[in-house]
Scaffold this active site. Structure first.
Site, PDB file in Angstrom:
ATOM      1  N   LYS A 190     -30.718  21.424 121.841  1.00 36.87           N
ATOM      2  CA  LYS A 190     -29.430  21.035 121.246  1.00 36.87           C
ATOM      3  C   LYS A 190     -29.305  21.551 119.810  1.00 36.87           C
ATOM      4  CE  LYS A 190     -28.565  18.842 124.975  1.00 36.87           C
ATOM      5  NZ  LYS A 190     -27.617  19.370 125.937  1.00 36.87           N
ATOM      6  N   ARG A 207     -36.460  11.752 132.253  1.00 32.56           N
ATOM      7  CA  ARG A 207     -36.210  13.175 132.496  1.00 32.56           C
ATOM      8  C   ARG A 207     -37.347  13.864 133.231  1.00 32.56           C
ATOM      9  NH1 ARG A 207     -31.367  15.357 129.880  1.00 32.56           N
ATOM     10  NH2 ARG A 207     -30.553  13.622 128.678  1.00 32.56           N
ATOM     11  N   ASP A 261     -27.487  23.725 131.546  1.00 31.04           N
ATOM     12  CA  ASP A 261     -27.101  22.939 130.358  1.00 31.04           C
ATOM     13  C   ASP A 261     -26.406  23.743 129.264  1.00 31.04           C
ATOM     14  OD1 ASP A 261     -27.107  20.366 129.101  1.00 31.04           O
ATOM     15  OD2 ASP A 261     -28.688  21.037 127.762  1.00 31.04           O
ATOM     16  N   CYS A 274     -23.534  13.994 133.342  1.00 32.50           N
ATOM     17  CA  CYS A 274     -22.336  13.943 134.195  1.00 32.50           C
ATOM     18  C   CYS A 274     -22.443  14.902 135.374  1.00 32.50           C
ATOM     19  CB  CYS A 274     -21.083  14.272 133.383  1.00 32.50           C
ATOM     20  SG  CYS A 274     -20.582  12.928 132.295  1.00 32.50           S
ATOM     21  N   HIS A 283     -22.028  23.955 125.741  1.00 31.42           N
ATOM     22  CA  HIS A 283     -22.764  22.980 126.549  1.00 31.42           C
ATOM     23  C   HIS A 283     -22.314  23.139 128.005  1.00 31.42           C
ATOM     24  CE1 HIS A 283     -23.959  18.435 126.979  1.00 31.42           C
ATOM     25  NE2 HIS A 283     -24.953  19.233 127.319  1.00 31.42           N
ATOM     26  N   SER A 291     -23.163  15.140 128.687  1.00 33.45           N
ATOM     27  CA  SER A 291     -24.529  14.846 129.116  1.00 33.45           C
ATOM     28  C   SER A 291     -24.525  13.816 130.255  1.00 33.45           C
ATOM     29  CB  SER A 291     -25.314  14.257 127.944  1.00 33.45           C
ATOM     30  OG  SER A 291     -25.216  15.104 126.843  1.00 33.45           O
ATOM     31  N   ARG A 347     -31.344  10.900 122.570  1.00 34.95           N
ATOM     32  CA  ARG A 347     -30.872  11.550 121.348  1.00 34.95           C
ATOM     33  C   ARG A 347     -30.253  10.503 120.430  1.00 34.95           C
ATOM     34  NH1 ARG A 347     -26.760  13.818 122.187  1.00 34.95           N
ATOM     35  NH2 ARG A 347     -26.493  13.834 124.431  1.00 34.95           N
ATOM     36  N   TYR A 399     -38.712  12.733 121.273  1.00 34.41           N
ATOM     37  CA  TYR A 399     -38.010  12.793 122.557  1.00 34.41           C
ATOM     38  C   TYR A 399     -37.000  13.921 122.674  1.00 34.41           C
ATOM     39  CZ  TYR A 399     -36.496  10.953 127.005  1.00 34.41           C
ATOM     40  OH  TYR A 399     -36.261  10.812 128.347  1.00 34.41           O
TER      41      TYR A 399
HETATM   42  C1  OXD Z   1     -28.203  16.196 126.938  1.00 32.87           C
HETATM   43  C2  OXD Z   1     -29.296  16.991 127.495  1.00 32.87           C
HETATM   44  O1  OXD Z   1     -28.455  15.087 126.450  1.00 32.87           O
HETATM   45  O2  OXD Z   1     -29.015  18.043 128.076  1.00 32.87           O
HETATM   46  O3  OXD Z   1     -27.064  16.679 126.972  1.00 32.87           O
HETATM   47  O4  OXD Z   1     -30.474  16.615 127.354  1.00 32.87           O
HETATM   48 MN    MN Z   2     -26.989  18.608 127.838  1.00 27.45          MN
END
Ligand code: OXD
Ligand code: MN
Length: 647
Positions: free
Chosen positions: A269, A430, A336, A313, A289, A311, A111, A260
């Site tokens: 998001k 991912r 998420d 974590c 989130h 993100s 991102r 991406y």
């Molecule tokens: C992030 C995701 O970057 O969930 O938080 O992809």
């Molecule tokens: Mn996320």
């Protein structure tokens, strides 16, 4: 780009929705020549009126050669896969069933927070005013006219020679009162295939949508570099001019230049969090989130917990945890995003608006997350992981899971050897996999009314000073804890190094409006219910003076959840500290744990550390939030200071 498939009507757009002919607009093509626009799949006439005009408007702007209205069928998906194979966007992973590997342009791997903007009339609607001379770090604002200019500059004729896919999708179970509909227009088949996994996508959505019904407008193009040179033809993008724009007033998202993840799968998001949080503010609910998990204790009592971590974590790991404590069971609702609303009885209820997991691959393994490993090896699109010579995937953490003597090719397509200084998989690589494949998907994960939330957890990567778990005194204190969250930076965005960053509510990259007003909105929830969820803060990542983790984490985190559930049951197992309530002596269940755990160090609250922490939070609020900081939060900070002074 080859035609997708020839079965469907091919007719000029002018015949379809009448009104205009199109001419080439770029210098390399003949001016004035009328171009045919073929509808290669679906029927424009059958689109709901508002969708039709949105599509029409953007055909005019982007000038695609073809239109494909997505129906979400297997057949359609297979055609897209074939096309992407032909174009080199993906390769097949023969070891698994229906799994694919995409390698991106190395400049398009995460991102791009610095290029993400919210557009409102007044800047203060989007971000608090930072102190003089301080750079704001709570999002980026763009004036409406500048947003229009940015779109015009980038999108004009950007789809010449390409297909525009019309992707109807629902965030949340189709028909749930908590769900919302979006239409993404994109020139990327990779995005279409991924949206089919991450959202409920296709014909059933269009059937639901009435002619005059609003939807979230999502326009996306991978872009075209202005010098005309596409460096990676398998992954066209325009990193230099990438921009992600949101106009909450119109429920509108416009994303250019990146293919991406969160930059291009606009339901995630952009919609579910940024636009979602603005809708939630207007309608009186919360778009967060957060993962959502169901947990059943040994007595058979089931509860649901939502948890916000930044993100990368460990939200996916917690949402799919295999508990080490006997008798506990975890079931996953989402990993998420949570949309949460108080019902008429004052019960907070949550849905997962997504339909799949877009999880960080490195670190996922049979030992860290066996459930994810049982989920991802069919019907999955992997991006930027490494591949193996037996047709499989590899990433850091899978060392014990590859057969000896298999050759590994890194995410860039180069041969890779164990011990090499560069990683095999990109740290933000991912898997994109259907949630329904998760062996512990919760039976209620698609319930229209959502699942009842009993507790909310905040957390982050804190190597020092922050105990394994502490409980907020009440709702206001909980909101303060969320507002003062900090965590080590990760590879999910463009940050380098392990700096501790402020990440309030794990939402810093995702606020759709002024963070000060967001805090007031959270505080106002207190008036909606007399059975508010309890709030906790957790930290699995504390280290000792040698840099070794003090807590084994993963399945052992069930011990933390055990303490939390017992607190929800009203057990008197907590003791006061200046920062909140921690487990009373001998109340934390370590029975049967294999590791040596130094509970004293794990729960230690060093006064100096916390005095510094308070100073950092105060400075952050002063620098970044200023007059928009609600009085209640100022008071919470003052109270924390006082309690620490008396320590
Ligand atoms: C992030 C995701 O970057 O969930 O938080 O992809
Ligand atoms: Mn996320």
């Amino acid at each position: 780009m080859p035609a997708l498939y020839p079965t469907v009507v091919s007719n000029r757009f002018t015949n379809e929705i009448g009104g205009f002919t199109k001419s080439f607009g770029t210098p390399d093509v003949v001016i004035g020549q009328v171009r045919a626009l073929s509808v290669v799949h679906g029927d424009l006439k059958e689109l709901p009126e508002k969708v039709k005009s949105y599509v029409q408007e953007n055909i005019k702007l982007c000038e695609p050669d073809k239109i494909h209205i997505c129906d979400g069928t297997d057949y359609e998906n297979q055609k897209l896969i074939d096309q992407m194979l032909e174009q080199g966007t993906i390769t097949a992973l023969s070891k698994y069933e229906n799994c694919w590997l995409a390698r991106t342009n190395p400049a398009d791997t995460a991102r791009v927070e610095s290029k993400t903007f919210i557009s409102t009339e007044k800047k203060s609607e989007t971000i608090p005013t930072p102190k003089n001379g301080v750079k704001g770090a709570l999002g980026n604002w763009i004036a409406p006219a500048d947003m229009d200019a940015a779109i015009k500059e980038r999108f004009t004729s950007c789809m010449i020679g390409r297909t525009m896919y019309v992707v109807p999708f629902s965030m949340g179970p189709i028909g749930s009162p908590l769900s919302k509909i979006g239409i993404e227009l994109t020139d990327s088949p990779y995005v279409v295939a991924s949206m089919r996994i991450m959202t409920r996508m296709g014909a059933p959505i269009l059937k639901k949508l009435k002619d005059d019904q609003d939807f979230v407008k999502c326009l996306h193009s991978v872009g075209r570099p202005s010098n005309g040179i596409v460096e990676y033809p398998n992954w066209p993008c325009d990193p230099e001019r990438t921009i992600i724009l949101h106009r909450p007033k119109n429920n509108e998202i416009v994303s250019y230049g990146s293919g991406y993840g969160g930059n291009s799968l606009l339901g995630k998001k952009c919609f579910a969090l940024r636009i979602g949080s603005t809708i939630a503010k207007r309608e009186g609910w919360l778009a967060e989130h957060m993962l959502i998990l169901g947990i059943t204790n040994p007595k058979g009592q089931k509860r649901y917990i939502a948890a916000a971590f930044p993100s990368a974590c460990g939200k996916t790991n917690l949402a799919m945890m295999t508990p080490s404590l006997p008798g506990y069971k975890i079931e996953c609702v989402g990993d998420d995003i949570a949309w949460m609303k108080f019902d008429k009885n004052g019960q907070l209820r949550a849905i997962n608006p997504e339909n799949g997991f877009f999880g960080v691959a490195p670190g996922t393994s049979r030992s860290s997350n066996p459930i994810a490993m049982d989920t991802i090896f069919k019907n999955t699109v992997f991006t930027n992981v490494a591949s193996t010579s037996d047709g499989g995937v590899f990433w850091e953490g899978m060392e014990k899971e590859v057969v000896d003597n298999t050759n590994i090719t890194d995410w860039k397509g180069n041969p890779w050897k164990k011990g090499q200084s560069t990683p095999a998989a990109h740290p933000n690589s991912r898997f994109c996999t259907p949630a329904s494949q998760c062996p512990i998907i919760d039976p209620a994960w698609e319930d229209a009314e959502g699942v009842p939330i009993s507790a909310i957890l905040f957390g982050g990567r804190r190597p020092t000073g922050v105990p394994l778990v502490y409980e907020a005194r009440d709702w206001k204190h909980g909101v303060f804890i969320g507002s003062s969250m900090r965590s080590e930076a990760t590879a999910a965005a463009e940050y380098k190094g392990k700096v501790i960053m402020h990440d309030p509510f794990a939402m810093r990259p995702f606020f759709g409006y002024n963070f000060g007003q967001y805090l007031s909105h959270w505080l106002s929830m207190e008036n909606r219910s007399d059975k508010l969820p309890k709030i906790f803060h957790v930290n699995w990542f504390r280290k000792d003076s040698n840099g070794k983790f003090l807590w084994p984490g993963f399945g052992e985190n069930s011990r933390v959840l055990d303490w939390i559930l017992r607190r929800l049951d009203g057990e008197k197992i907590a003791q006061e500290t200046p920062i909140g309530l921690i487990p009373a002596p001998n109340s934390f269940n370590l029975k049967g744990i294999e590791e040596n755990v130094n509970l004293e160090e794990l729960f230690n609250i060093p006064k100096d550390f916390w005095l510094n922490e308070v100073e950092a939070i105060e400075k952050y609020f002063d620098d970044q939030v200023g007059k928009d900081l609600p009085k209640e939060i100022v008071l919470q900070l003052e109270n924390l200071k006082k309690r620490l002074a008396q320590m």
